[in-house]
Design a protein around this motif. Structure first.
Motif, PDB file in Angstrom:
ATOM      1  N   ALA A  90       2.314  12.316   3.298  1.00 18.11           N
ATOM      2  CA  ALA A  90       1.565  11.504   2.333  1.00 18.11           C
ATOM      3  C   ALA A  90       0.828  10.377   3.055  1.00 18.11           C
ATOM      4  O   ALA A  90      -0.347  10.104   2.763  1.00 18.11           O
ATOM      5  N   HIS A  93      -2.130  11.853   4.854  1.00 15.99           N
ATOM      6  CA  HIS A  93      -3.198  12.250   3.928  1.00 15.99           C
ATOM      7  C   HIS A  93      -3.975  11.037   3.420  1.00 15.99           C
ATOM      8  O   HIS A  93      -5.171  11.144   3.139  1.00 15.99           O
ATOM      9  N   GLU A  94      -3.317   9.891   3.319  1.00 14.62           N
ATOM     10  CA  GLU A  94      -4.000   8.670   2.878  1.00 14.62           C
ATOM     11  C   GLU A  94      -5.068   8.233   3.861  1.00 14.62           C
ATOM     12  O   GLU A  94      -6.020   7.564   3.478  1.00 14.62           O
ATOM     13  N   LYS A  95      -4.925   8.604   5.094  1.00 15.73           N
ATOM     14  CA  LYS A  95      -5.905   8.238   6.116  1.00 15.73           C
ATOM     15  C   LYS A  95      -7.219   8.990   5.924  1.00 15.73           C
ATOM     16  O   LYS A  95      -8.230   8.636   6.522  1.00 15.73           O
TER      17      LYS A  95
END
Length: 142
Positions: A90, A93-95
């Protein structure tokens, strides 16, 4: 060891405002070694070996109750690892950018899913095999 083998060189940077620091760079020999190791790693045709397999090989030497306890402990570890892995995924993926780390985490998740499925099936087989033994003991005691 890398310096000794002429795979890297060190450059020391001095500054009046910060402490001295070393910066390392690959030499041509180091770069060639790196790419050679990458070729061998990515094209490896070696079967992976898992320490866990050794325990499974000798599992019939332990009492069934102990086996169940140990495999339950393994299952808890896998669940904790899965939770940690999902948190790391997670965060990556936020990057919002693809990275080698993301690919490695996804590979680890795929391995972990297969391991969990296999362990659940294996534990089911162990429990199923234990039921007839328990039934035979109960009927012999009657």
């Amino acid at each position: 060891k890398l310096k000794k083998n002429s795979l890297i060189v060190e450059t020391v940077h001095k500054s009046e405002t910060s402490p001295e620091r070393s910066v390392y760079h690959l030499t041509e020999k180091g770069r060639a070694t790196f790419f050679d190791l990458m070729d061998k790693s990515l094209a490896s045709a070696e079967r992976p070996y898992f320490d866990f397999d050794l325990g499974v090989y000798f599992i019939n030497r332990l009492p069934q109750q102990r086996v169940t306890q140990l495999l339950d402990k393994r299952r808890r570890f896998l669940r904790e690892w899965a939770a940690s892995l999902e948190a790391s995924l997670a965060a990556e993926h936020e990057k919002a950018e693809s990275s080698p780390k993301l690919v490695i985490l996804e590979h680890s998740r795929a391995y972990l899913q297969v391991e969990q499925e296999w362990l659940d099936a294996f534990m089911g087989e162990i429990r199923k095999a234990a039921r007839p033994r328990a039934a035979r003991r109960n009927s012999a005691a009657s």
